[in-house]
Design a protein around this motif. Structure first.
Motif, PDB file in Angstrom:
ATOM      1  N   LEU A  18       2.236   1.107  -8.627  1.00  0.00           N
ATOM      2  CA  LEU A  18       3.524   0.727  -8.062  1.00  0.00           C
ATOM      3  C   LEU A  18       3.369  -0.155  -6.827  1.00  0.00           C
ATOM      4  O   LEU A  18       4.278  -0.919  -6.473  1.00  0.00           O
ATOM      5  N   MET A  19       2.222  -0.085  -6.179  1.00  0.00           N
ATOM      6  CA  MET A  19       1.999  -0.889  -4.989  1.00  0.00           C
ATOM      7  C   MET A  19       2.059  -2.388  -5.290  1.00  0.00           C
ATOM      8  O   MET A  19       2.474  -3.169  -4.424  1.00  0.00           O
ATOM      9  N   THR A  20       1.652  -2.805  -6.476  1.00  0.00           N
ATOM     10  CA  THR A  20       1.651  -4.239  -6.773  1.00  0.00           C
ATOM     11  C   THR A  20       3.068  -4.792  -6.903  1.00  0.00           C
ATOM     12  O   THR A  20       3.370  -5.839  -6.322  1.00  0.00           O
ATOM     13  N   PRO A  21       3.993  -4.152  -7.619  1.00  0.00           N
ATOM     14  CA  PRO A  21       5.390  -4.597  -7.527  1.00  0.00           C
ATOM     15  C   PRO A  21       5.933  -4.505  -6.102  1.00  0.00           C
ATOM     16  O   PRO A  21       6.725  -5.355  -5.675  1.00  0.00           O
ATOM     17  N   GLY A  22       5.509  -3.472  -5.354  1.00  0.00           N
ATOM     18  CA  GLY A  22       5.915  -3.386  -3.951  1.00  0.00           C
ATOM     19  C   GLY A  22       5.415  -4.580  -3.161  1.00  0.00           C
ATOM     20  O   GLY A  22       6.140  -5.150  -2.338  1.00  0.00           O
ATOM     21  N   LEU A  23       4.179  -4.976  -3.421  1.00  0.00           N
ATOM     22  CA  LEU A  23       3.632  -6.161  -2.769  1.00  0.00           C
ATOM     23  C   LEU A  23       4.417  -7.405  -3.154  1.00  0.00           C
ATOM     24  O   LEU A  23       4.643  -8.290  -2.324  1.00  0.00           O
ATOM     25  N   ALA A  24       4.840  -7.482  -4.408  1.00  0.00           N
ATOM     26  CA  ALA A  24       5.631  -8.628  -4.863  1.00  0.00           C
ATOM     27  C   ALA A  24       6.927  -8.737  -4.060  1.00  0.00           C
ATOM     28  O   ALA A  24       7.338  -9.836  -3.661  1.00  0.00           O
ATOM     29  N   PHE A  25       7.597  -7.616  -3.813  1.00  0.00           N
ATOM     30  CA  PHE A  25       8.811  -7.636  -2.994  1.00  0.00           C
ATOM     31  C   PHE A  25       8.484  -7.986  -1.542  1.00  0.00           C
ATOM     32  O   PHE A  25       9.208  -8.766  -0.903  1.00  0.00           O
ATOM     33  N   PHE A  26       7.413  -7.413  -1.010  1.00  0.00           N
ATOM     34  CA  PHE A  26       7.013  -7.685   0.372  1.00  0.00           C
ATOM     35  C   PHE A  26       6.734  -9.177   0.551  1.00  0.00           C
ATOM     36  O   PHE A  26       7.271  -9.824   1.472  1.00  0.00           O
ATOM     37  N   TYR A  27       5.913  -9.736  -0.315  1.00  0.00           N
ATOM     38  CA  TYR A  27       5.609 -11.165  -0.252  1.00  0.00           C
ATOM     39  C   TYR A  27       6.833 -12.011  -0.599  1.00  0.00           C
ATOM     40  O   TYR A  27       7.078 -13.053   0.010  1.00  0.00           O
ATOM     41  N   PHE A  44       2.613 -10.279 -10.394  1.00  0.00           N
ATOM     42  CA  PHE A  44       2.760  -9.778 -11.763  1.00  0.00           C
ATOM     43  C   PHE A  44       1.734 -10.403 -12.700  1.00  0.00           C
ATOM     44  O   PHE A  44       1.265  -9.767 -13.646  1.00  0.00           O
ATOM     45  N   GLY A  45       1.365 -11.654 -12.451  1.00  0.00           N
ATOM     46  CA  GLY A  45       0.308 -12.269 -13.231  1.00  0.00           C
ATOM     47  C   GLY A  45      -1.009 -11.533 -13.057  1.00  0.00           C
ATOM     48  O   GLY A  45      -1.765 -11.327 -14.020  1.00  0.00           O
ATOM     49  N   ALA A  46      -1.295 -11.114 -11.824  1.00  0.00           N
ATOM     50  CA  ALA A  46      -2.510 -10.341 -11.559  1.00  0.00           C
ATOM     51  C   ALA A  46      -2.484  -9.006 -12.293  1.00  0.00           C
ATOM     52  O   ALA A  46      -3.512  -8.546 -12.819  1.00  0.00           O
ATOM     53  N   MET A  47      -1.315  -8.377 -12.359  1.00  0.00           N
ATOM     54  CA  MET A  47      -1.206  -7.107 -13.087  1.00  0.00           C
ATOM     55  C   MET A  47      -1.609  -7.278 -14.543  1.00  0.00           C
ATOM     56  O   MET A  47      -2.360  -6.465 -15.100  1.00  0.00           O
ATOM     57  N   GLY A  48      -1.113  -8.342 -15.149  1.00  0.00           N
ATOM     58  CA  GLY A  48      -1.420  -8.552 -16.554  1.00  0.00           C
ATOM     59  C   GLY A  48      -2.877  -8.906 -16.787  1.00  0.00           C
ATOM     60  O   GLY A  48      -3.571  -8.265 -17.597  1.00  0.00           O
TER      61      GLY A  48
END
Length: 423
Positions: A18-27, A44-48
């Protein structure tokens, strides 16, 4: 198999993901309105991509099941595709595949962190190429240096990465990095600095020229990051026990203190305490406590948080003094915060810090690991980024950057204010 520890580990993995979507919002909140889709897509590209690469071969590089070395990498060929992890030994505390899933989320967030340095001006395709190559050549091996460890029946190291097992063999102490101060934050921060130098400054780069378009997004992202960080830190114990509880509490104390430290500096410097400053301070504290969360007392965690918040609040302005454009302060928060947290242990780690019963050896090994990761990550990231820039091109055209790259790169806009109302 301990079902309680298994559940704990799986839940912690979900928190970290969940931290990566959180980072997406932060950035995303920190960039201009016409670049927010592009910025969030880098995460999200990094997640995939990294999620797939981790399953195929990333885990096999990071955890070869034997003593790790610098070069050549030892790869567990049986772990390619994770097929060998599907069976759980009867005496295991948790399924090996659960540990692989937990570590996958670390790989994803580390790569995503780097993207903040190139906001507003990077091509998505070029970023994906960089992410895949950097993860393969840098993150997976560095994760092996730090996280690949094994214990003999008597509790001593039987094998491990060179920063733990190797330094212990030489100095009698290995590096303390409970959840990734070196492997995640110094690693990502050094790569971010390299990419910022390769791509160059944004058009019109100067202090005050680029302001966050959506502070509520920044606060939302910071909140999600803080929530996920409990899985990041406490989950790294791999068991629901007292050590995890200490790490959990310190993950409250340090960022809380860092938030206050950042706001005090901001108030003294600019006359106002801002919401973006509060969010950034909390993240700086989370970064700093990551390596130290299980190895310092809560009072020392507060001290670490205050130091990290105050120093990082000053460090984010270094880009203007030194002339590099780290768009979203990955260097000032993650590299500087990671260094602070890693070196702090040399002074205040329980029993081995210079001021807590040690003789300076812990500080030495902390510095060796930090410098090694910093130099290795920076050098490889610069080479990878430079090659991409000179071949397929990494940076968008200046006119596209000025207009906002969401439409050019993705054919989308975050906010359609000029659309006619529907009746």
């Amino acid at each position: 198999m301990d079902q309680g520890n298994t559940a704990f580990l799986l839940i912690a993995a979900a928190f970290v993901l969940l931290m990566t979507p959180g980072l997406a919002f932060f950035y995303g909140g920190l960039v201009k309105a016409k670049s927010v889709v592009s910025m969030m897509m880098l995460s999200f590209g990094a997640m995939g991509l990294i999620g797939v690469l981790w399953v195929i071969y990333g885990y096999a590089i990071a955890f070869p099941g034997s003593e790790g070395t610098l070069f050549p990498w030892k790869i567990d060929t049986a772990a390619i595709g994770l097929t060998s992890l599907l069976e759980t030994p009867e005496d295991a505390m948790y399924p090996p595949i659960a540990f692989a899933a937990f570590q996958a989320t670390f790989a994803i967030i580390t790569v995503a962190l780097v993207s903040g340095a190139i906001a507003d001006r990077a091509k998505f395709g070029a970023w994906m190429v960089f992410a895949g190559v950097w993860a393969t050549l840098v993150y997976f091996p560095v994760a092996s240096w730090v996280f690949n460890f094994g214990l003999a029946d008597d509790g001593s190291f039987s094998y491990g990465g060179w920063t733990t097992y190797g330094l212990q063999e030489v100095f009698g102490l290995g590096v303390i990095d409970f959840a990734g101060g070196t492997a995640v934050h110094i690693n990502a921060g050094a790569a971010a600095l390299a990419l910022a130098l390769v791509l160059g400054k944004r058009v019109g780069f100067q202090k005050g020229a680029h302001v966050p378009h959506n502070p509520p997004f920044v606060l939302l992202g910071a909140g999600l990051l803080w929530f996920g960080w409990f899985g990041f830190n406490a989950g790294s114990e791999l068991a629901a026990d007292g050590t995890a509880a200490v790490a959990f509490l310190n993950t409250i104390a340090a960022p809380a203190a860092a938030l206050l430290g950042w706001l005090v500096v901001e108030k003294l410097r600019n006359g106002k305490a801002t919401s973006v400053g509060a969010a950034s301070g909390a993240v700086a504290g989370l970064v700093a406590i990551t390596p130290a969360c299980a190895s310092v007392t809560p009072m020392f965690a507060i001290l670490l948080g205050v130091i990290a918040g105050a120093v990082c609040a000053v460090a984010v302005d270094l880009k203007f003094a030194l002339g590099f454009d780290d768009s979203l302060d990955v260097v000032g928060i993650h590299l500087v915060g990671g260094l602070i947290g890693t070196l702090f242990l040399g002074f205040f780690a329980n029993n081995t810090g210079l001021f807590t019963g040690g003789d300076g050896t812990q500080l030495l090994v902390q510095a060796i690991a930090a410098i090694a990761v910093l130099v290795y990550s920076f050098a490889l990231a610069w080479i990878i980024g430079f090659v991409i820039e000179k071949t397929m091109g990494f940076r968008v055209k200046n006119e596209d950057e000025i207009a906002g790259i969401d439409t050019v790169v993705h054919g989308e806009e975050a906010y359609l204010f000029d659309q006619p109302a529907r009746v």
